[in-house]
Design a protein around this motif. Structure first.
Motif, short mmCIF file in Angstrom:
data_model
loop_
_atom_site.label_atom_id
_atom_site.label_comp_id
_atom_site.label_asym_id
_atom_site.label_seq_id
_atom_site.Cartn_x
_atom_site.Cartn_y
_atom_site.Cartn_z
N SER A 149 72.04 9.13 -46.98
CA SER A 149 72.17 9.18 -45.51
C SER A 149 71.31 8.13 -44.83
CB SER A 149 71.80 10.58 -45.00
OG SER A 149 70.39 10.80 -45.05
N GLN A 150 70.22 7.72 -45.48
CA GLN A 150 69.34 6.71 -44.88
C GLN A 150 69.99 5.33 -44.86
OE1 GLN A 150 66.33 7.96 -43.44
NE2 GLN A 150 67.65 9.67 -44.01
N GLY A 199 65.13 6.11 -50.45
CA GLY A 199 65.42 6.54 -49.08
C GLY A 199 64.29 6.22 -48.12
N VAL A 200 63.07 6.35 -48.61
CA VAL A 200 61.90 6.10 -47.77
C VAL A 200 61.84 4.64 -47.34
CG1 VAL A 200 59.37 5.96 -47.81
CG2 VAL A 200 60.53 8.01 -48.67
N ILE A 201 62.16 3.71 -48.26
CA ILE A 201 62.05 2.28 -47.95
C ILE A 201 63.35 1.70 -47.39
CG2 ILE A 201 60.28 1.98 -49.72
CD1 ILE A 201 62.38 0.62 -51.48
N SER A 214 73.24 5.08 -44.10
CA SER A 214 74.49 5.32 -43.37
C SER A 214 74.86 4.18 -42.44
CB SER A 214 74.38 6.62 -42.56
OG SER A 214 74.35 7.74 -43.40
N LYS A 215 73.88 3.67 -41.71
CA LYS A 215 74.14 2.61 -40.74
C LYS A 215 74.80 1.41 -41.42
CE LYS A 215 71.77 -0.50 -37.55
NZ LYS A 215 70.45 -0.86 -36.95
N TYR A 216 74.30 1.08 -42.58
CA TYR A 216 74.77 -0.13 -43.27
C TYR A 216 76.07 0.14 -44.03
CZ TYR A 216 70.01 -0.85 -41.95
OH TYR A 216 68.87 -0.91 -41.22
N ILE A 217 76.24 1.38 -44.50
CA ILE A 217 77.50 1.76 -45.14
C ILE A 217 78.63 1.70 -44.12
CG2 ILE A 217 78.74 3.70 -46.19
CD1 ILE A 217 76.02 4.54 -47.45
N VAL A 218 78.39 2.21 -42.92
CA VAL A 218 79.39 2.17 -41.85
C VAL A 218 79.63 0.72 -41.41
CG1 VAL A 218 79.89 2.85 -39.47
CG2 VAL A 218 78.91 4.51 -41.06
N LEU A 238 75.59 14.49 -43.77
CA LEU A 238 76.87 14.29 -43.09
C LEU A 238 76.67 14.05 -41.60
CD1 LEU A 238 79.97 14.27 -43.18
CD2 LEU A 238 79.89 16.74 -42.80
N ALA A 239 75.76 14.81 -40.99
CA ALA A 239 75.50 14.65 -39.55
C ALA A 239 75.01 13.24 -39.24
CB ALA A 239 74.48 15.69 -39.09
#
Length: 887
Positions: free
Chosen positions: A457-458, A416-418, A460-464, A502-503
């Protein structure tokens, strides 16, 4: 003449007088009653009237070995204070005696005696200067050369205190026979870096470190010797010395690179290797501080390539430090289930670790700082760190057995950090990463579940981003489902992590959530009744983020019925003084801006009345407790403002039936800026929707809003002034007759804001320009005389104002001013044209006609030749944009 208790000849203490003073010091140190202690102090005061009293104190401090150390220290304290008051009044022979005793005391075995003598020596130098004690520096140098650890330490202590009180003496050309004392002492003190005594190593290093910033020539020319000593001490057994050496290595190379010396390649390698060693030190505080080095490394603008060869070693150390140790308190706390009440410390914000934290820093801070350092590395080197790092991550993720869970959790955290910094290298593996993390959301260990939520969650941008195709949408759907399931986890830590995750996903997905909106709402509402204080705040944030993400999609009866009743029920469970009510108020404020349906309007009366009750109760409480928490009032005002803005005339009957107007007036007078800010915001909203219900208090409101603009330095309350300025404009449109007595005062406040627009917050300038336009439209005769002072700056501000109804109002006023002031308008023609050209499109037919008429009138004012000249000189873009208004 003051008396003496000594005989003629070389001064020696009189035995009787000495014993009396020692006895008094002993008695003064015992727990007698106040009366007896006063009698003892009076006797000491009597003895202080003798010329040689300070001689006795100096003797007791330095020579009275059979007297308890505590009593000798008391004598030293009395001596120090006495000399500060009367040193220059003491006879020279007594001064000399005291100096000799203080120097003798520097060699005492007891460190406290040496320290007291050092402090007193520093005060003597401060009083009489070095010229009054020429042998001092020679004696201190002799002590440093003596080979006696006590004298060595005493001399260093005295020098250190002299450098604190009178630093200029040590770095002065004429302080020691034409030499700078500091250069001589530094060379000698370097030798003590190698002393077998840890205390001497620490004292010498502490003294030398004081001169890093000023960098005297003796230190600069001996920089290699200094650095060699630093690296030696950074690896020595004594933790206190290691910490001191480490901090100065960091300071020398990172914080003051220009004030010290250029970092050569070999020296830089030494520093990096030193930091690597300290980063895995058994002393947690040192390891923590070493983590801060990697973030500061970039601040010194040292080429990152110098660090490349160390990346495999460094990332491995950081990953190791990110694993929870066996004795970390969080391990026990993490297993608390939802039935255990939140404690106070659970509610406090978790602050990031700093390298300036003291020895109370916990290992959890080391974990955070290591993660922060890894984040920096990933952003600087990107995917380059993955070649050696990912195999370790993958190995830890695939490890089995309960004993490996800490390494597994650290590997999840590291991913998540990287995530952002290394995304170019990780993106091709995204489906693999997601597939490996999803099962961990069901892991038996709480911290693995919670950390997996955060790490997913980190991405998220790429999953979406990938959800546009079937496979990508299935992946997005799988992640969303997993988060929703974990919201109902029985563990509080996982609940909070899932809501936060989720947020983040909601923010990225926005309208893509619409097909599953019903399911999301059901999962969010289901655990609401069980959530405790901390997680209530987090889930309400997730609800607010969802509302912002989907917007009007939420405004459907089926969704309102799922969302609102559970929130209302939770709301009713809290007293009007419960802090959790604020969380729900903020949540409702977000919701009300999206829901305008009839289904929601059935709840408005209850919500409105509760807010009125809260404000009333808090205003009553403030009478008895003026410094009570004002958050209840500000949150209630903000919600009422949102309710008013969304339901417009639907709120009018509620305002009529309440005492909101009078309560709002009190809020506008409140001493807390936050309350006034929210109050003026609500005032503006009410002015738009139901101005009639502000009567007969409108003049009082106007007096208060104008007052906010008259504060000499309203920068400290800019948000208050901003809302007040906007409220004036709204009132001007709705109650022009009431506003007219205040016009001149308001304009006198607005003109300086427009003139100094570059130094004022943009929204404040924009509101000032709009308010001036609204005043100009409703009170043209009153505003017109002021145009000569502000037409140009006003037009400049309007040219940067966003298109919209408020800008239309302002331009109506501008058109009125052009008609009323043809000469001023002509001199400001360029600025008026730039303001008109700033429109993308004027939607109001009426205003469009007025602007065309203004441009036509300008054209008529000038001769054809002058007009053609003006148009040819005009900026081509402005010329093109105003062409449509010249028809």
């Amino acid at each position: 003449m003051r008396r003496t208790i000594t005989r003629l000849g070389p001064w020696q203490p009189h035995e009787e007088g000495l014993n009396q003073i020692i006895l008094l010091l002993l008695l003064d140190n015992l727990p007698f009653s106040t009366v007896i202690r006063i009698q003892i102090r009076m006797q000491l005061l009597h003895f202080s009237l003798f010329d040689d009293f300070n001689n006795y104190l100096a003797f007791i401090l330095s020579r009275a070995k059979d007297v308890p150390v505590e009593i000798r220290k008391v004598a030293g304290l009395l001596l120090k204070n006495g000399l500060m008051a009367v040193y220059n009044l003491i006879e020279p022979e007594h001064q000399q005696y005291i100096k000799l005793q203080l120097l003798y005391g520097l060699g005492e075995a007891d460190q406290h005696i040496r320290s007291t003598c050092g402090t007193t020596i520093s005060n003597v130098v401060q009083q009489g200067g070095i010229s009054g004690w020429p042998e001092l520096f020679h004696t201190l140098l002799h002590f440093l050369n003596s080979g006696d650890p006590n004298r060595n330490g005493g001399a260093m202590d005295a020098l250190s205190k002299i450098s604190e009180n009178t630093p200029e003496l040590l770095d002065s050309d004429d302080a020691w026979s034409g030499q700078r004392p500091i250069n001589i002492f530094l060379l000698k003190l370097f030798e003590f870096f190698h002393s077998p005594h840890a205390n001497l190593r620490k004292l010498s290093l502490r003294f030398v470190n004081k001169y890093i910033i000023s960098m005297p020539s003796g230190l600069y020319t001996s920089k290699n010797k200094y650095l060699d000593g630093l690296f030696l001490l950074a690896n020595e057994p004594d933790a206190a010395v290691r910490k001191l050496a480490f901090s100065k290595v960091k300071t020398t190379f990172l914080f003051f690179p220009d004030a010290t010396f250029t970092v050569s390649q070999p020296l830089l390698k030494d520093v990096i290797e030193c930091m690597l060693q300290l980063n895995k030190d058994n002393n947690d505080v040192l390891a923590l501080e070493a983590c801060g080095f990697w973030s500061k490394y970039w601040d010194a603008q040292i080429p990152p390539e110098n660090l490349r060869e160390y990346l495999p070693h460094l990332t491995l150390i950081l990953l190791s430090n990110m694993a929870y140790p066996n004795d970390d308190d969080l391990l026990a706390d993490a297993e608390e289930d939802e039935s255990i009440p939140d404690r106070y410390q659970d509610l406090k914000p978790q602050l990031p670790c700093s390298d300036e934290d003291d020895d109370t820093c916990t290992i959890c801070n080391l974990r955070k700082c290591s993660a922060s350092a890894l984040d920096v590395l990933s952003n600087v080197f990107g995917a380059k760190i993955l070649l050696t790092f990912m195999p370790i991550i993958e190995a830890n993720l695939s490890a089995t057995g309960d004993e490996a869970w800490r390494d597994k959790e650290a590997a999840v955290l590291a991913l998540g950090v990287i995530a952002r910094g290394c995304i170019n290298g990780l993106y091709p593996r995204l489906s693999e990463i997601v597939a490996s993390l999803i099962p961990l959301l069901d892991h038996k260990f709480t911290l693995i579940r919670s950390t997996s939520c955060w790490t997913l969650s980190q991405f998220s941008k790429y999953i979406v981003q990938d959800s546009g195709n079937k496979k990508g949408y299935e992946q997005f759907d799988m992640v969303l489902t997993a988060f929703l399931q974990r919201i109902s986890d029985t563990n509080k830590l996982v609940q909070g992590a899932a809501c936060s995750a989720l947020a983040i996903l909601e923010e990225e997905a926005a309208e893509k959530l619409a097909p599953r909106l019903k399911e999301i709402l059901q999962h969010l509402m289901h655990p609401l009744g069980e959530y405790q204080k901390r997680n209530l705040r987090i889930i309400c944030d997730a609800i607010g983020t969802l509302v912002d993400a989907v917007g009007e999609e939420l405004d459907q009866p089926v969704y309102v019925e799922i969302l609102i009743p559970p929130l209302i029920q939770k709301w009713q469970n809290f007293s009007i003084f419960d802090k959790d009510l604020l969380t729900l108020l903020e949540c409702f404020t977000s919701i009300v801006q999206a829901l305008r349906s009839i289904e929601f309007s059935q709840f408005t009366e209850h919500l409105f009345s509760r807010c009125i009750t809260i404000i009333e109760a808090q205003q009553q409480l403030a009478k008895a407790h003026p410094f009570s928490d004002k958050d209840f009032i500000t949150c209630s005002l903000d919600f009422l403002s949102g309710l008013t803005g969304c339901f417009h005339n639907g709120i009018e009957s509620l305002v009529l039936q309440s005492n909101l107007r009078d309560m709002l007036l009190k809020c506008c007078r409140d001493g807390a800026p936050d309350v006034r800010q929210s109050a003026f915001g609500l005032l503006g909203d009410l002015a738009r929707v139901c101005p009639i219900h502000l009567h007969p208090r409108v003049p009082e409101f106007l007096y208060l809003v104008v007052k906010q603009l008259k504060i000499p330095k309203f920068e400290k309350t800019i948000s208050v002034a901003n809302n007040a300025c906007w409220a004036i404009g709204e009132l001007a449109v709705q109650v022009p007759q009431e506003i007219s007595p205040f016009v001149a005062t308001v304009i006198s406040c607005l003109i300086p804001i427009l003139h100094q627009s570059e130094g004022v917050v943009k929204s404040m300038v924009e509101n000032s320009a709009i308010t001036l336009g609204r005043l100009a439209f409703v009170c043209p005769d009153l505003v017109s005389p002021h145009m000569e002072k502000c037409m140009q700056s006003w037009c400049i501000s309007l040219s940067t104002t966003r298109d919209g109804i408020e800008k239309e109002d302002a331009f109506k006023g501008l058109c009125e001013m052009v008609k009323a002031n043809p000469s001023v308008a002509q001199s400001s023609l360029v600025y008026v044209c730039k303001a008109i050209a700033s429109w993308t499109k004027i939607w109001s037919t009426e205003l469009n006609t007025e602007v065309c008429k203004v441009m036509h009138d300008y054209q008529q004012m000038l001769t054809n030749e002058a007009w053609d000249k003006f148009m040819s000189d005009l900026d081509p873009l402005v010329k093109a944009n105003i062409a449509k208004y010249l028809v």
